[in-house]
Design a protein around this motif. Structure first.
Motif, PDB file in Angstrom:
ATOM      1  N   GLY A 174      22.461  12.575  43.913  1.00  0.00           N
ATOM      2  CA  GLY A 174      22.155  11.324  43.246  1.00  0.00           C
ATOM      3  C   GLY A 174      20.848  11.420  42.475  1.00  0.00           C
ATOM      4  O   GLY A 174      20.122  12.405  42.554  1.00  0.00           O
ATOM      5  N   GLY A 175      20.574  10.367  41.719  1.00  0.00           N
ATOM      6  CA  GLY A 175      19.330  10.343  40.957  1.00  0.00           C
ATOM      7  C   GLY A 175      19.385   9.324  39.849  1.00  0.00           C
ATOM      8  O   GLY A 175      20.273   8.473  39.807  1.00  0.00           O
ATOM      9  N   LEU A 176      18.412   9.426  38.955  1.00  0.00           N
ATOM     10  CA  LEU A 176      18.315   8.541  37.802  1.00  0.00           C
ATOM     11  C   LEU A 176      18.926   9.230  36.590  1.00  0.00           C
ATOM     12  O   LEU A 176      18.582  10.383  36.285  1.00  0.00           O
ATOM     13  N   VAL A 177      19.819   8.547  35.908  1.00  0.00           N
ATOM     14  CA  VAL A 177      20.482   9.111  34.742  1.00  0.00           C
ATOM     15  C   VAL A 177      20.592   8.031  33.672  1.00  0.00           C
ATOM     16  O   VAL A 177      20.712   6.842  33.991  1.00  0.00           O
ATOM     17  N   GLN A 178      20.549   8.435  32.419  1.00  0.00           N
ATOM     18  CA  GLN A 178      20.682   7.483  31.328  1.00  0.00           C
ATOM     19  C   GLN A 178      22.141   7.085  31.125  1.00  0.00           C
ATOM     20  O   GLN A 178      23.053   7.859  31.466  1.00  0.00           O
ATOM     21  N   PRO A 179      22.375   5.921  30.578  1.00  0.00           N
ATOM     22  CA  PRO A 179      23.764   5.531  30.269  1.00  0.00           C
ATOM     23  C   PRO A 179      24.454   6.598  29.422  1.00  0.00           C
ATOM     24  O   PRO A 179      23.855   7.146  28.489  1.00  0.00           O
ATOM     25  N   GLY A 180      25.693   6.874  29.760  1.00  0.00           N
ATOM     26  CA  GLY A 180      26.451   7.929  29.090  1.00  0.00           C
ATOM     27  C   GLY A 180      26.302   9.289  29.726  1.00  0.00           C
ATOM     28  O   GLY A 180      27.031  10.220  29.370  1.00  0.00           O
ATOM     29  N   GLY A 181      25.373   9.417  30.660  1.00  0.00           N
ATOM     30  CA  GLY A 181      25.132  10.700  31.312  1.00  0.00           C
ATOM     31  C   GLY A 181      26.111  10.990  32.432  1.00  0.00           C
ATOM     32  O   GLY A 181      27.038  10.220  32.699  1.00  0.00           O
ATOM     33  N   SER A 182      25.893  12.124  33.070  1.00  0.00           N
ATOM     34  CA  SER A 182      26.782  12.584  34.142  1.00  0.00           C
ATOM     35  C   SER A 182      25.979  13.011  35.364  1.00  0.00           C
ATOM     36  O   SER A 182      24.811  13.396  35.248  1.00  0.00           O
ATOM     37  N   LEU A 183      26.636  12.947  36.488  1.00  0.00           N
ATOM     38  CA  LEU A 183      26.084  13.459  37.745  1.00  0.00           C
ATOM     39  C   LEU A 183      27.228  14.039  38.554  1.00  0.00           C
ATOM     40  O   LEU A 183      28.381  13.604  38.416  1.00  0.00           O
ATOM     41  N   ARG A 184      26.898  15.003  39.394  1.00  0.00           N
ATOM     42  CA  ARG A 184      27.870  15.494  40.364  1.00  0.00           C
ATOM     43  C   ARG A 184      27.291  15.311  41.751  1.00  0.00           C
ATOM     44  O   ARG A 184      26.251  15.889  42.084  1.00  0.00           O
ATOM     45  N   LEU A 185      27.971  14.511  42.541  1.00  0.00           N
ATOM     46  CA  LEU A 185      27.574  14.281  43.914  1.00  0.00           C
ATOM     47  C   LEU A 185      28.290  15.270  44.830  1.00  0.00           C
ATOM     48  O   LEU A 185      29.442  15.637  44.576  1.00  0.00           O
ATOM     49  N   SER A 186      27.606  15.664  45.894  1.00  0.00           N
ATOM     50  CA  SER A 186      28.183  16.585  46.873  1.00  0.00           C
ATOM     51  C   SER A 186      28.149  15.945  48.253  1.00  0.00           C
ATOM     52  O   SER A 186      27.224  15.204  48.578  1.00  0.00           O
ATOM     53  N   CYS A 187      29.163  16.250  49.031  1.00  0.00           N
ATOM     54  CA  CYS A 187      29.227  15.803  50.423  1.00  0.00           C
ATOM     55  C   CYS A 187      29.589  17.008  51.276  1.00  0.00           C
ATOM     56  O   CYS A 187      30.727  17.484  51.232  1.00  0.00           O
ATOM     57  N   ALA A 188      28.627  17.491  52.018  1.00  0.00           N
ATOM     58  CA  ALA A 188      28.832  18.665  52.857  1.00  0.00           C
ATOM     59  C   ALA A 188      29.114  18.233  54.287  1.00  0.00           C
ATOM     60  O   ALA A 188      28.402  17.380  54.835  1.00  0.00           O
ATOM     61  N   THR A 189      30.155  18.782  54.872  1.00  0.00           N
ATOM     62  CA  THR A 189      30.487  18.471  56.260  1.00  0.00           C
ATOM     63  C   THR A 189      29.889  19.538  57.173  1.00  0.00           C
ATOM     64  O   THR A 189      29.713  20.684  56.772  1.00  0.00           O
ATOM     65  N   SER A 190      29.614  19.146  58.411  1.00  0.00           N
ATOM     66  CA  SER A 190      28.937  20.051  59.336  1.00  0.00           C
ATOM     67  C   SER A 190      29.860  21.137  59.866  1.00  0.00           C
ATOM     68  O   SER A 190      29.403  22.150  60.400  1.00  0.00           O
ATOM     69  N   ARG A 191      31.169  20.922  59.728  1.00  0.00           N
ATOM     70  CA  ARG A 191      32.115  21.930  60.190  1.00  0.00           C
ATOM     71  C   ARG A 191      33.429  21.763  59.461  1.00  0.00           C
ATOM     72  O   ARG A 191      33.687  20.719  58.846  1.00  0.00           O
ATOM     73  N   ARG A 192      34.242  22.779  59.533  1.00  0.00           N
ATOM     74  CA  ARG A 192      35.568  22.714  58.938  1.00  0.00           C
ATOM     75  C   ARG A 192      36.426  21.767  59.781  1.00  0.00           C
ATOM     76  O   ARG A 192      36.385  21.802  61.000  1.00  0.00           O
ATOM     77  N   TRP A 239      30.655   8.552  58.424  1.00  0.00           N
ATOM     78  CA  TRP A 239      29.995   8.222  57.163  1.00  0.00           C
ATOM     79  C   TRP A 239      28.741   9.073  56.982  1.00  0.00           C
ATOM     80  O   TRP A 239      28.044   9.397  57.950  1.00  0.00           O
ATOM     81  N   GLY A 240      28.449   9.364  55.748  1.00  0.00           N
ATOM     82  CA  GLY A 240      27.169   9.978  55.427  1.00  0.00           C
ATOM     83  C   GLY A 240      26.114   8.896  55.243  1.00  0.00           C
ATOM     84  O   GLY A 240      26.390   7.698  55.345  1.00  0.00           O
ATOM     85  N   GLN A 241      24.894   9.338  54.955  1.00  0.00           N
ATOM     86  CA  GLN A 241      23.778   8.393  54.847  1.00  0.00           C
ATOM     87  C   GLN A 241      23.676   7.769  53.469  1.00  0.00           C
ATOM     88  O   GLN A 241      22.938   6.800  53.273  1.00  0.00           O
ATOM     89  N   GLY A 242      24.395   8.313  52.501  1.00  0.00           N
ATOM     90  CA  GLY A 242      24.397   7.762  51.156  1.00  0.00           C
ATOM     91  C   GLY A 242      23.407   8.438  50.230  1.00  0.00           C
ATOM     92  O   GLY A 242      22.400   8.999  50.677  1.00  0.00           O
ATOM     93  N   THR A 243      23.709   8.379  48.949  1.00  0.00           N
ATOM     94  CA  THR A 243      22.807   8.904  47.928  1.00  0.00           C
ATOM     95  C   THR A 243      22.751   7.893  46.781  1.00  0.00           C
ATOM     96  O   THR A 243      23.783   7.375  46.352  1.00  0.00           O
ATOM     97  N   GLN A 244      21.537   7.622  46.327  1.00  0.00           N
ATOM     98  CA  GLN A 244      21.335   6.587  45.312  1.00  0.00           C
ATOM     99  C   GLN A 244      21.638   7.129  43.921  1.00  0.00           C
ATOM    100  O   GLN A 244      21.143   8.198  43.533  1.00  0.00           O
ATOM    101  N   VAL A 245      22.430   6.382  43.177  1.00  0.00           N
ATOM    102  CA  VAL A 245      22.678   6.674  41.768  1.00  0.00           C
ATOM    103  C   VAL A 245      22.170   5.480  40.969  1.00  0.00           C
ATOM    104  O   VAL A 245      22.594   4.336  41.201  1.00  0.00           O
ATOM    105  N   THR A 246      21.266   5.749  40.056  1.00  0.00           N
ATOM    106  CA  THR A 246      20.706   4.701  39.209  1.00  0.00           C
ATOM    107  C   THR A 246      20.951   5.069  37.754  1.00  0.00           C
ATOM    108  O   THR A 246      20.556   6.156  37.314  1.00  0.00           O
ATOM    109  N   VAL A 247      21.621   4.176  37.043  1.00  0.00           N
ATOM    110  CA  VAL A 247      21.925   4.409  35.626  1.00  0.00           C
ATOM    111  C   VAL A 247      21.092   3.425  34.812  1.00  0.00           C
ATOM    112  O   VAL A 247      21.319   2.213  34.846  1.00  0.00           O
ATOM    113  N   SER A 248      20.126   3.969  34.094  1.00  0.00           N
ATOM    114  CA  SER A 248      19.201   3.107  33.360  1.00  0.00           C
ATOM    115  C   SER A 248      18.536   3.898  32.251  1.00  0.00           C
ATOM    116  O   SER A 248      18.299   5.106  32.392  1.00  0.00           O
ATOM    117  N   SER A 249      18.224   3.202  31.173  1.00  0.00           N
ATOM    118  CA  SER A 249      17.501   3.843  30.079  1.00  0.00           C
ATOM    119  C   SER A 249      15.999   3.611  30.233  1.00  0.00           C
ATOM    120  O   SER A 249      15.212   4.087  29.407  1.00  0.00           O
TER     121      SER A 249
END
Length: 121
Positions: free
Chosen positions: A9-27, A111-121
């Motif tokens: 997650g993070g801060l991104v401008q409108p029209g931008g892209s992000l890739r979120l990941s969710c890693a599990t502790s085991r298969r 559930w995971g703890q969450g990741t913040q995504v903020t879309v703002s110019s």
């Protein structure tokens, strides 16, 4: 028990892209589902995308077109690609795993703890 850790997650401008990941502790074996949800301030948590153990994906109509869920079994990780982001996509994005499938439903949810995504110019 399964622990889920989101990142990307993070801060991104409108029209931008992000890739979120969710890693599990085991298969996780057997039938399971992994989903991405999001919750904006003052709003209910909503489903963004779902992927099941057989590789099937599902998106609510409101999420189709800009978001893509995928997984890498070798890395025990599920991804959410967010494209053409809009300010209204601003939210905390959560990963959820459901296991213990029996008689048409899952009995265990993590559930995971969450990741913040903020879309703002």
């Amino acid at each position: 028990q399964v622990q889920l850790v989101e990142s990307g997650g993070g801060l991104v401008q409108p029209g931008g892209s992000l890739r979120l990941s969710c890693a599990t502790s085991r298969r996780v074996f057997g039938i399971y589902a992994m989903g991405w949800y999001r919750q904006a301030p003052g709003e209910q948590r909503e489903l963004v995308a779902l992927i099941t153990s057989d590789g099937s994906t599902n998106y609510p109509d409101s999420m189709k077109g800009r978001f893509t869920i995928s997984r890498d079994n070798a890395k025990n990780t599920v991804y959410l690609q967010l494209n053409s982001l809009k300010p209204e996509d601003t939210a905390v994005y959560y990963c959820k795993m459901s296991t213990g499938f029996r008689s048409g439903s899952y009995s265990q949810h993590y559930w995971g703890q969450g990741t913040q995504v903020t879309v703002s110019s």
